[in-house]
Design an enzyme around this catalytic site. Structure first.
Site, mmCIF file in Angstrom:
data_model
loop_
_atom_site.group_PDB
_atom_site.id
_atom_site.type_symbol
_atom_site.label_atom_id
_atom_site.label_comp_id
_atom_site.label_asym_id
_atom_site.label_seq_id
_atom_site.Cartn_x
_atom_site.Cartn_y
_atom_site.Cartn_z
ATOM 1 N N GLU A 239 3.199 -8.340 -6.443
ATOM 2 C CA GLU A 239 1.806 -8.685 -6.157
ATOM 3 C C GLU A 239 1.624 -9.211 -4.736
ATOM 4 O O GLU A 239 1.349 -10.374 -4.513
ATOM 5 C CB GLU A 239 1.250 -9.655 -7.202
ATOM 6 C CG GLU A 239 0.418 -8.959 -8.258
ATOM 7 C CD GLU A 239 -0.491 -7.853 -7.733
ATOM 8 O OE1 GLU A 239 -1.197 -8.062 -6.736
ATOM 9 O OE2 GLU A 239 -0.478 -6.755 -8.303
ATOM 10 N N HIS B 144 -4.941 -4.512 -13.062
ATOM 11 C CA HIS B 144 -4.117 -3.822 -12.060
ATOM 12 C C HIS B 144 -3.826 -4.776 -10.911
ATOM 13 O O HIS B 144 -2.725 -4.803 -10.394
ATOM 14 C CB HIS B 144 -4.835 -2.554 -11.587
ATOM 15 C CG HIS B 144 -4.046 -1.736 -10.597
ATOM 16 N ND1 HIS B 144 -4.424 -0.500 -10.153
ATOM 17 C CD2 HIS B 144 -2.884 -1.998 -9.948
ATOM 18 C CE1 HIS B 144 -3.537 -0.038 -9.282
ATOM 19 N NE2 HIS B 144 -2.596 -0.927 -9.129
ATOM 20 N N HIS C 161 -0.673 -8.727 -2.914
ATOM 21 C CA HIS C 161 -2.058 -9.107 -2.611
ATOM 22 C C HIS C 161 -2.229 -10.622 -2.542
ATOM 23 O O HIS C 161 -3.064 -11.122 -1.811
ATOM 24 C CB HIS C 161 -3.003 -8.514 -3.647
ATOM 25 C CG HIS C 161 -2.862 -7.038 -3.757
ATOM 26 N ND1 HIS C 161 -3.360 -6.178 -2.820
ATOM 27 C CD2 HIS C 161 -2.230 -6.264 -4.660
ATOM 28 C CE1 HIS C 161 -3.065 -4.935 -3.151
ATOM 29 N NE2 HIS C 161 -2.374 -4.951 -4.273
HETATM 30 O O1 U2P Z 1 -5.818 2.893 -4.501
HETATM 31 C C1 U2P Z 1 -4.462 3.117 -4.318
HETATM 32 C C2 U2P Z 1 -3.708 1.820 -4.065
HETATM 33 O O2 U2P Z 1 -4.165 1.187 -2.873
HETATM 34 C C3 U2P Z 1 -4.102 -0.217 -3.018
HETATM 35 N N1 U2P Z 1 -5.478 -0.783 -2.847
HETATM 36 C C4 U2P Z 1 -6.578 -0.043 -3.094
HETATM 37 C C5 U2P Z 1 -7.839 -0.559 -2.925
HETATM 38 C C6 U2P Z 1 -7.981 -1.899 -2.487
HETATM 39 O O3 U2P Z 1 -9.094 -2.415 -2.330
HETATM 40 N N2 U2P Z 1 -6.859 -2.627 -2.263
HETATM 41 C C7 U2P Z 1 -5.602 -2.107 -2.436
HETATM 42 O O4 U2P Z 1 -4.608 -2.789 -2.241
HETATM 43 C C8 U2P Z 1 -3.511 -0.497 -4.393
HETATM 44 O O5 U2P Z 1 -2.092 -0.603 -4.249
HETATM 45 P P1 U2P Z 1 -1.141 -1.401 -5.285
HETATM 46 O O6 U2P Z 1 -1.607 -2.794 -5.374
HETATM 47 O O7 U2P Z 1 -1.284 -0.691 -6.595
HETATM 48 O O8 U2P Z 1 0.230 -1.274 -4.706
HETATM 49 C C9 U2P Z 1 -3.913 0.778 -5.136
HETATM 50 O O9 U2P Z 1 -3.150 1.040 -6.271
#
Ligand code: U2P
Length: 257
Positions: free
Chosen positions: A129, A71, A131
């Site tokens: 992404e 994920h 992150h």
């Molecule tokens: O949990 C729901 C969404 O919040 C983001 N998330 C959650 C936990 C964490 O430690 N970090 C984080 O980013 C995620 O968002 P996404 O990357 O999917 O957009 C997760 O799906």
């Protein structure tokens, strides 16, 4: 003359910015504390598939994923929060073109929708992404972020660990949550975070220090309070839509959005 030089510098600066150079978005976000590798169970996620499109791996028929898929590799804080969208940089798919086979297989999209992004949601699935933009100082470029994520995913094979401990995908069995956690603790010497949806395992997260040595996830402590998982959980098999249904239900990517 001086004003001409200033004008030239301004044009050069703007050209650099618009060419996709990195722009800092939010100075208030401090450096992250650790990484969470979040793995999703397609058997649970794909059960919610209502329609198909070419990018959705739930729609690959007999080739739909049967192992945990990635994920994301998330930079997180020890207080349970996380930074997001630290820099705006245009995602350049070309930089990760050599990783595409691995990404399609182990880090596929499991839906047709566009995930949220820092740049307005356009472009490839992996472009969301965001992150990666908060993973500095560990990562400075797309290629290393995606390559390292694939490598640690392959090194810490959660599907295999569970399978070896007797926890295989099944639509009839229920497994003790404690047993699943213990299997991962025994294999990797850390406690994972487990997230469930309607009694089924939805995600398992394993966490790492910045040097990629495993560590407990912050959310792993919530396990004892059984936050989202019951004491016995399922690990459902996914029965893909059959070929005929898929053709009928397969809208174009545009329609699916
Ligand atoms: O949990 C729901 C969404 O919040 C983001 N998330 C959650 C936990 C964490 O430690 N970090 C984080 O980013 C995620 O968002 P996404 O990357 O999917 O957009 C997760 O799906």
């Amino acid at each position: 003359m001086a004003s001409r030089i200033c004008l030239l510098l301004l044009v050069a600066f703007l050209a650099g910015a618009f060419a996709g150079d990195v722009i800092e978005l939010n100075r208030s976000q401090r450096e992250f504390d650790y990484f969470a590798l979040s793995l999703q169970w397609p058997g649970t996620y794909c059960r919610g598939t209502r329609h198909c499109c070419s990018k959705n791996a739930c729609c690959r028929g007999s080739d739909a994923p049967t192992q945990f898929t990635i994920h994301g590799l998330w930079p997180d804080y020890n207080d349970g929060s996380w930074p997001s969208c630290c820099y705006r940089s245009d995602f350049k798919e070309k930089e990760i073109s050599t990783l595409m086979d691995g990404l399609e297989k182990y880090w596929p999209s499991l839906s047709c929708g566009s995930p949220s992004s820092c740049n307005g949601g356009k472009g490839s699935f992996w472009g969301h992404e965001k992150h990666g933009t908060c993973s500095s100082p560990v990562f400075h470029d797309e290629y290393n972020y995606f390559l390292t994520t694939l490598n640690i995913y392959l090194k810490y094979n959660v599907t295999d660990v569970l399978y070896q401990a007797g926890y295989a995908a099944s639509n009839s069995e229920k497994y003790p949550l404690g047993g699943i956690v213990t299997a991962i603790q025994n294999a990797f010497h850390i406690t994972p975070e487990v997230v469930c949806k309607k009694g089924a395992i939805d995600e398992i997260r394993i966490c790492f220090y910045k040097d990629f040595k495993p560590r407990d996830c912050v959310g792993s402590k919530e396990l004892t309070s059984r936050k989202s998982c019951p004491q016995y959980v399922s690990l459902p098999e996914y029965t893909p839509l059959d070929g005929e249904a898929m053709v009928l239900k397969m809208p174009t990517d545009r329609e699916a959005l």
